[in-house]
Enzyme design. Structure first.
Site, PDB file in Angstrom:
ATOM      1  N   LYS A 148       0.845  -1.202   0.000  1.00  0.00           N
ATOM      2  CA  LYS A 148       0.000   0.000   0.000  1.00  0.00           C
ATOM      3  C   LYS A 148       0.878   1.249   0.000  1.00  0.00           C
ATOM      4  O   LYS A 148       2.071   1.179   0.303  1.00  0.00           O
ATOM      5  CB  LYS A 148      -0.892  -0.011   1.238  1.00  0.00           C
ATOM      6  CG  LYS A 148      -0.113  -0.025   2.546  1.00  0.00           C
ATOM      7  CD  LYS A 148      -1.015  -0.233   3.742  1.00  0.00           C
ATOM      8  CE  LYS A 148      -0.201  -0.281   5.014  1.00  0.00           C
ATOM      9  NZ  LYS A 148      -0.976  -0.719   6.159  1.00  0.00           N
ATOM     10  N   TYR A 373      14.230  32.058   5.377  1.00  0.00           N
ATOM     11  CA  TYR A 373      12.998  32.807   5.643  1.00  0.00           C
ATOM     12  C   TYR A 373      12.878  33.222   7.104  1.00  0.00           C
ATOM     13  O   TYR A 373      13.226  32.468   8.013  1.00  0.00           O
ATOM     14  CB  TYR A 373      11.786  31.943   5.304  1.00  0.00           C
ATOM     15  CG  TYR A 373      11.496  31.882   3.821  1.00  0.00           C
ATOM     16  CD1 TYR A 373      11.241  33.051   3.098  1.00  0.00           C
ATOM     17  CD2 TYR A 373      11.487  30.665   3.157  1.00  0.00           C
ATOM     18  CE1 TYR A 373      10.974  32.982   1.731  1.00  0.00           C
ATOM     19  CE2 TYR A 373      11.216  30.592   1.801  1.00  0.00           C
ATOM     20  CZ  TYR A 373      10.958  31.767   1.092  1.00  0.00           C
ATOM     21  OH  TYR A 373      10.702  31.713  -0.242  1.00  0.00           O
TER      22      TYR A 373
HETATM   23  C1  LIG Z   1      -0.257  -1.542   6.940  1.00  0.00           C
HETATM   24  C2  LIG Z   1      -0.849  -2.786   7.490  1.00  0.00           C
HETATM   25  C3  LIG Z   1      -0.027  -3.870   7.801  1.00  0.00           C
HETATM   26  C4  LIG Z   1       1.470  -3.827   7.768  1.00  0.00           C
HETATM   27  O1  LIG Z   1       1.949  -3.224   8.941  1.00  0.00           O
HETATM   28  P1  LIG Z   1       3.501  -3.094   9.213  1.00  0.00           P
HETATM   29  O2  LIG Z   1       3.584  -2.580  10.583  1.00  0.00           O
HETATM   30  O3  LIG Z   1       4.017  -2.139   8.210  1.00  0.00           O
HETATM   31  O4  LIG Z   1       4.076  -4.450   9.035  1.00  0.00           O
HETATM   32  C5  LIG Z   1      -0.645  -5.052   8.167  1.00  0.00           C
HETATM   33  N1  LIG Z   1      -1.998  -5.145   8.249  1.00  0.00           N
HETATM   34  C6  LIG Z   1      -2.801  -4.104   7.982  1.00  0.00           C
HETATM   35  C7  LIG Z   1      -4.278  -4.282   8.097  1.00  0.00           C
HETATM   36  C8  LIG Z   1      -2.261  -2.888   7.605  1.00  0.00           C
HETATM   37  O5  LIG Z   1      -3.063  -1.852   7.354  1.00  0.00           O
END
Ligand SMILES: *Cc1c(COP(=O)(O)O)cnc(C)c1O
Length: 475
Positions: A148, A373
């Site tokens: 993702k 700035y």
């Molecule tokens: C993002 C996510 C993960 C992965 O989590 P990490 O801490 O990056 O390993 C696993 N399960 C769900 C539902 C997530 O949203």
């Protein structure tokens, strides 16, 4: 095989029309090896490449057999000597060389030549990390890789393709569009979409994406949609809320859920899962154990009443690192894949991405001057100040200003001075050896950097903006 993966990558790169392959001789392979070169010719003809650069005497003899424009060099050195005369600014370049040809010199020079802020992504490190976590799992436990948010900032198709090549069991994205992009890029692995929108059902079905079902609203509307389209047995993933209190059915809703599931044949439960809220915190161990137990009970009842089994999963990276009792049938590897494990120092993970830029200008200023700035950068001594081209529009958080952000130049740590600008910021380099054009590592220690501004490495990674050029390394 590695060349094939690399060419697959290249095919997906749509930024530039020019696509160049720089290739060296293959050790031990002679001109008469028709099988090897036949395969090479086929790969190249299917690749969408527009130009070839051959380095080495054997390839040199084959130039006439290819239809693409080819430049041939006897060795890496003569290519590097020619490099400054060549314009590569509008091309995607793939570099593939045998060890003896030292192509790392070419990639270094090309990256430096671009003078851009780049995110270098080491795909070998990603593969290595995958194997580190696989090594923790008992045989038979499946692995879902989280890709993702542009694979935590490091790329979409490029990462997914490597994961597919390494036979992970599932890929997971947050939104339908991300899944569609992966399918369009040729990814055939099962892909779970965590936040399927009703408007996206068409795309989900069309691209064989598998939605997470977390509420009665989404369950009923998806069932209605599938019935309308006369589809049966569509795989879905049921999310249970065991304590995270984000998305998911509450455990006490199981009867109502079963009543719906048992009364239809349009969806099939492919997996049932939950998410640990605090796996990394010892003070919450009881809470975590309870979450694991709730999923266990929920899935046992569901399986019994549905009359078929499905995959059960709850552990993300911290769960994989600390909770073998949470492995069930599959784990979901996220941040650890990208080389950051916040729970276990002993796991030999390697950081996958390095954010780099170059020193654009250096100036010597007297103690009475101010920097940037609002004149926020106050110096108390004659100072050398370096300006670099990374700012908050690149994802370098404004809270890193005025000394909070630390970067590394030639192995020496320096701090920001003054406010971070949109496209640039300034570093106090008074105490170190540095020249204009030198390389700057933006996050020498990403965990420390995150802590310094009260966030977590995840946020720093995903905030690296899309305008930062991604450069992939795979040997
Ligand atoms: C993002 C996510 C993960 C992965 O989590 P990490 O801490 O990056 O390993 C696993 N399960 C769900 C539902 C997530 O949203």
């Amino acid at each position: 095989m590695a060349l094939q993966i690399a060419l697959d990558f290249l095919k997906q790169q749509k930024q530039h029309l020019r696509k160049i392959l720089i290739l060296s001789d293959i050790p031990g392979v002679q001109v008469k090896d028709e099988k090897t070169f036949g395969k090479l010719k086929r790969l190249i003809s299917e690749s969408g490449l527009t130009e070839l650069i051959f380095i080495g005497p054997v390839l040199g003899q084959l130039v006439s057999q290819f239809t693409l424009p080819i430049t041939n060099y006897a060795d890496t050195k003569s290519f590097l000597e020619d490099l400054k005369h060549i314009n590569y600014s509008d091309a995607t370049i793939l570099i593939k060389g045998a060890r003896d040809y030292h192509f790392e010199q070419i990639s270094k020079r090309l990256v430096a030549k671009s003078h851009d802020t780049t995110l270098e992504i080491n795909l070998n490190a990603l593969e290595h990390n995958l194997n580190v976590y696989r090594g923790l799992l008992p045989p038979g436990v499946k692995l879902m890789a989280m890709v993702k948010a542009f694979s935590y900032g490091s790329g979409s198709f490029e990462i997914a393709n490597l994961l597919q090549f390494n036979h992970v069991d599932y890929l997971t994205v947050a939104f339908t569009d991300e899944g569609v992009d992966l399918r369009n890029g040729g990814i055939t692995l099962p892909i779970v979409v965590m936040s399927p929108d009703e408007n996206a059902f068409d795309a989900i079905v069309q691209h064989r994406l598998e939605p997470e079902i977390y509420s009665f609203r989404i369950l009923n509307s998806f069932i209605r949609y599938l019935k309308q389209h006369d589809l049966k047995g569509f795989p879905v993933h049921i999310k249970v809320d065991t304590g995270m209190h984000r998305l998911g059915f509450m455990p006490e809703e199981i009867e109502a859920l079963l009543a719906i599931l048992k009364n239809q044949e349009v969806i099939r439960v492919q997996s049932v899962f939950s998410h640990l809220a605090s796996a990394g915190n010892v003070v919450d161990d009881k809470f975590t154990e309870n979450q694991i137990q709730l999923l266990d009970e929920f899935t046992a009842q569901l399986k019994q009443e549905l009359g078929y089994s499905f995959i059960r999963h709850i552990a993300a990276t911290s769960g994989i690192a600390l909770w073998p009792s949470a492995y069930f049938d599959m784990v979901r590897l996220g941040i650890g894949l990208y080389g950051i494990d916040l729970e276990r120092e002993d796991l030999p993970v390697k950081e996958v991405s390095v954010l780099k830029t170059n020193v654009t200008q250096i100036k010597q200023l007297s103690a009475t001057e101010t920097i940037g700035y609002n004149r926020a950068g106050v110096i108390h001594r004659p100072s050398r100040i370096a300006t670099i081209k990374i700012g908050y529009a690149d994802g370098y958080d404004r809270r890193f200003g005025n000394g909070v952000g630390k970067m590394s130049i030639n192995g020496q740590i320096v701090a920001t001075v003054g406010n971070i600008c949109m496209d640039m910021c300034m570093l106090d380099v008074t105490d170190i050896e540095v020249n204009e054009e030198d390389e700057v590592i933006v996050y020498p220690d990403i965990k420390e950097a995150a802590l310094a501004i009260g966030t977590i490495p995840y946020e720093l990674l995903v905030n690296i903006s899309q305008r930062v050029k991604r450069v992939y390394f795979y040997e």
